[in-house]
Scaffold this active site. Structure first.
Site, short mmCIF file in Angstrom:
data_model
loop_
_atom_site.label_atom_id
_atom_site.label_comp_id
_atom_site.label_asym_id
_atom_site.label_seq_id
_atom_site.Cartn_x
_atom_site.Cartn_y
_atom_site.Cartn_z
N GLY A 150 0.81 -1.22 0.00
CA GLY A 150 0.00 0.00 0.00
C GLY A 150 0.84 1.26 0.00
O GLY A 150 0.59 2.19 -0.78
N GLU A 151 1.85 1.30 0.87
CA GLU A 151 2.72 2.47 0.94
C GLU A 151 3.52 2.65 -0.34
O GLU A 151 3.76 3.77 -0.78
CB GLU A 151 3.65 2.37 2.14
CG GLU A 151 2.98 2.38 3.48
CD GLU A 151 2.50 1.02 3.96
OE1 GLU A 151 2.06 0.91 5.11
OE2 GLU A 151 2.57 0.04 3.17
N THR A 152 3.96 1.54 -0.93
CA THR A 152 4.75 1.61 -2.17
C THR A 152 3.90 2.16 -3.30
O THR A 152 4.34 3.03 -4.06
CB THR A 152 5.33 0.23 -2.52
OG1 THR A 152 6.08 -0.26 -1.40
CG2 THR A 152 6.24 0.32 -3.73
N ALA B 90 3.34 5.77 -2.83
CA ALA B 90 4.56 6.56 -3.03
C ALA B 90 4.86 6.82 -4.50
O ALA B 90 5.71 7.67 -4.80
CB ALA B 90 5.75 5.83 -2.39
#
Length: 196
Positions: free
Chosen positions: A59-61, A64
């Protein structure tokens, strides 16, 4: 003193960490790859100058990606190191490398052990560190501060439930948050919880 105790407990917990990795590797063998990176052991000479962005998992990747695209465009003379904690995050990061090219590098973020964090930062020598969402690692942030490395918490979020959890460990968490150069929160409610 509290960070010393935290570090000591983390060192003593390493056999449990290894067991957990082995357990997870039954379904995802990738958990046992790149083990040295989890202790700040890297081969080769990294390019310089370097921007470091940590996105823990999938999710964070994915979140980003606009930031990665903007940083690569804004700083054409810099490489960008993308770090993760999970193989699934690393797999998504590999897709981004295919999309954005060789200026985008990848590694696991080391465990929050003082010597591993020092090796990681001394090897890559980033100009700045960007931590996505709620990645507050006391030893990592302290090692960055000792090297005059600015570290920012970006796209930061903190739920009310997580806030209550963090407040139980304020003597450990507060110094880490205070060492951050800046925090860019997702919402004003997240900002208020982080300030508290």
């Amino acid at each position: 003193m509290i960070r010393f105790i935290y570090s000591l407990l983390f060192y003593f917990a390493q056999p449990l960490v290894w067991c957990r990795l082995a357990w997870r590797a039954r379904r995802q063998p990738e958990y046992l790859r790149h083990l040295g990176e989890r202790y700040g052991l890297h081969a080769g000479r990294p390019p310089a100058p370097l921007i470091w962005l940590h996105a823990v998992s999938v999710g964070e990747t994915r979140a980003a990606e606009p930031l990665i695209k903007a940083l690569l465009a804004e700083y054409p003379d810099h490489a960008l190191l993308l770090t993760h904690m999970t193989p699934t995050g690393r797999a998504v990061g590999a897709e981004l490398i295919g999309k954005y090219g060789p200026r985008l590098l990848q590694a696991y973020l080391p465990y929050d052990l003082p010597d591993a964090c020092a090796r990681f930062l001394d090897h890559f020598k980033p100009r700045i560190g960007l931590l996505m969402e709620t990645e507050i690692w006391p030893n990592l942030i302290a090692a960055a501060r000792a090297r005059d490395l600015p570290v920012l918490l970006v796209n930061a979020r903190l739920s009310a439930k997580s806030q209550r959890g963090y407040q139980r460990f304020l003597p450990l968490i507060r110094p880490a948050v205070e060492k951050l150069t800046a925090v860019a929160a997702q919402t004003s409610a997240d900002a208020d919880r982080l300030k508290s």
